[in-house]
Enzyme design. Sequence first.
Site, PDB file in Angstrom:
ATOM      1  N   ASN A  48      -4.657   2.586 -13.093  1.00 60.17           N
ATOM      2  CA  ASN A  48      -3.717   1.626 -12.523  1.00 60.17           C
ATOM      3  C   ASN A  48      -2.314   2.188 -12.646  1.00 60.17           C
ATOM      4  OD1 ASN A  48      -2.766  -0.889 -11.461  1.00 60.17           O
ATOM      5  ND2 ASN A  48      -2.174  -1.506 -13.529  1.00 60.17           N
TER       6      ASN A  48
ATOM      7  N   LEU B  86      -9.774  -7.278 -13.661  1.00 53.32           N
ATOM      8  CA  LEU B  86     -11.173  -6.891 -13.479  1.00 53.32           C
ATOM      9  C   LEU B  86     -12.035  -7.428 -14.622  1.00 53.32           C
ATOM     10  CD1 LEU B  86     -10.589  -3.203 -12.363  1.00 53.32           C
ATOM     11  CD2 LEU B  86     -11.051  -5.181 -10.909  1.00 53.32           C
TER      12      LEU B  86
ATOM     13  N   LEU C  70      -4.778  -7.025 -19.541  1.00 52.89           N
ATOM     14  CA  LEU C  70      -3.799  -6.759 -18.485  1.00 52.89           C
ATOM     15  C   LEU C  70      -2.854  -5.621 -18.883  1.00 52.89           C
ATOM     16  CD1 LEU C  70      -2.573  -7.781 -15.767  1.00 52.89           C
ATOM     17  CD2 LEU C  70      -1.078  -9.229 -17.149  1.00 52.89           C
TER      18      LEU C  70
ATOM     19  N   GLY D 245       0.779  -1.242   0.000  1.00 53.30           N
ATOM     20  CA  GLY D 245       0.000   0.000   0.000  1.00 53.30           C
ATOM     21  C   GLY D 245       0.804   1.281   0.000  1.00 53.30           C
ATOM     22  N   SER D 246       2.039   1.231  -0.504  1.00 52.23           N
ATOM     23  CA  SER D 246       2.815   2.481  -0.489  1.00 52.23           C
ATOM     24  C   SER D 246       2.269   3.492  -1.490  1.00 52.23           C
ATOM     25  CB  SER D 246       4.307   2.217  -0.739  1.00 52.23           C
ATOM     26  OG  SER D 246       4.553   1.903  -2.079  1.00 52.23           O
TER      27      SER D 246
ATOM     28  N   GLU E 135       6.819   6.309  -8.965  1.00 50.36           N
ATOM     29  CA  GLU E 135       5.394   5.917  -8.903  1.00 50.36           C
ATOM     30  C   GLU E 135       4.657   6.846  -7.953  1.00 50.36           C
ATOM     31  OE1 GLU E 135       4.458   1.749  -8.239  1.00 50.36           O
ATOM     32  OE2 GLU E 135       6.398   1.140  -9.010  1.00 50.36           O
TER      33      GLU E 135
ATOM     34  N   HIS F 294       1.730   0.826 -12.986  1.00 53.84           N
ATOM     35  CA  HIS F 294       2.515  -0.373 -13.294  1.00 53.84           C
ATOM     36  C   HIS F 294       3.999   0.003 -13.311  1.00 53.84           C
ATOM     37  CE1 HIS F 294       3.302  -4.337 -14.893  1.00 53.84           C
ATOM     38  NE2 HIS F 294       4.131  -3.777 -15.742  1.00 53.84           N
TER      39      HIS F 294
ATOM     40  N   MET G 286      -4.020  -7.106  -7.166  1.00 52.81           N
ATOM     41  CA  MET G 286      -3.506  -8.223  -7.957  1.00 52.81           C
ATOM     42  C   MET G 286      -4.614  -9.088  -8.560  1.00 52.81           C
ATOM     43  SD  MET G 286      -0.420  -7.434  -7.584  1.00 52.81           S
ATOM     44  CE  MET G 286       0.565  -8.800  -8.165  1.00 52.81           C
ATOM     45  N   ARG G 287      -5.583  -8.428  -9.165  1.00 53.15           N
ATOM     46  CA  ARG G 287      -6.636  -9.188  -9.843  1.00 53.15           C
ATOM     47  C   ARG G 287      -7.031  -8.493 -11.131  1.00 53.15           C
ATOM     48  NH1 ARG G 287      -9.898 -12.987  -7.312  1.00 53.15           N
ATOM     49  NH2 ARG G 287     -11.547 -12.417  -8.755  1.00 53.15           N
TER      50      ARG G 287
HETATM   51  C1  GRF Z   1       3.764  -1.176  -7.327  1.00 56.45           C
HETATM   52  O1  GRF Z   1       5.045  -1.438  -7.843  1.00 56.45           O
HETATM   53  C2  GRF Z   1       2.785  -0.925  -8.435  1.00 56.45           C
HETATM   54  O2  GRF Z   1       3.370  -0.323  -9.551  1.00 56.45           O
HETATM   55  C3  GRF Z   1       2.354  -2.328  -8.786  1.00 56.45           C
HETATM   56  O3  GRF Z   1       2.276  -2.992  -7.556  1.00 56.45           O
HETATM   57  C4  GRF Z   1       3.159  -2.381  -6.634  1.00 56.45           C
HETATM   58  C5  GRF Z   1       2.327  -1.991  -5.451  1.00 56.45           C
HETATM   59  O4  GRF Z   1       3.109  -1.454  -4.419  1.00 56.45           O
HETATM   60  N1  GRF Z   1       1.097  -2.313  -9.510  1.00 56.45           N
HETATM   61  P1  GRF Z   1       2.419  -0.766  -3.180  1.00 56.45           P
HETATM   62  O5  GRF Z   1       1.484  -1.807  -2.571  1.00 56.45           O
HETATM   63  O6  GRF Z   1       1.672   0.426  -3.681  1.00 56.45           O
HETATM   64  O7  GRF Z   1       3.535  -0.407  -2.249  1.00 56.45           O
END
Ligand code: GRF
Length: 206
Positions: free
Chosen positions: A107, A93, A144, A13-14, A174, A109, A90-91
């Site tokens: 999203n 939709l 995806l 959840g960062s 990110e 990535h 991690m799913r």
């Molecule tokens: C991140 O690297 C994001 O790009 C990917 O999953 C990871 C999630 O990290 N989709 P966090 O849970 O937000 O720390």
Amino acid sequence: MMRRLGILLSGRGSNFEAIADHIDRNELDAQIAVVISNVSQAPGLEKARQRGLEATFIGSKGLPREEFDRRLVASLEERQVDLVCLAGFMRLLSPYFIKSFPHRILNIHPSLLPSFPGLNAQRQALEYGVKYTGCTVHFVDESLDSGPIILQAVVPVLDTDTEETLSARILAEEHKIYSKAIRLVLDNQIRVDGRHVVEVAANPGH
Ligand code: GRF
């Protein structure tokens, strides 16, 4: 005015925290209406609770994909969420979910899409030997990591990088671009034209 975010996450959840921090610092004019996870022990859920946000677990075990997605959508609609942000969710939709929030699901990535979609994007980049990688915020469609791209940030790959050091350097970017992309969408500063996301002048009404 549409300003209510629903965050979906499955882990640490960062990215969620970075979004919440931007809101707390008044750098993003929005509110997090709910944080939902399909993993009951996801650290991100606990972090949300500690921040006083509503944090909900919705289990997917044994449910057909669409039934799970119906529960997610019902929960998001109940909180009158305007924009859904996947943050390590991690799913895949279902079409039902995508149609419920047209152009309202984002999203993030950890690669420069369309390179290295799917799991372990940072490891894929290292193994391939690219000199630059990065991260992408995109609209979510039914495939995806494939929807129209809103923002990307480029990160150099160093000869000395491990998966951990590269991931950390990407993650720092990110945390910056996700809130920036959310702001562009909420402020109606972008228009989607097929695969192209085009920046338009700010709407003075917002
Ligand atoms: C991140 O690297 C994001 O790009 C990917 O999953 C990871 C999630 O990290 N989709 P966090 O849970 O937000 O720390």
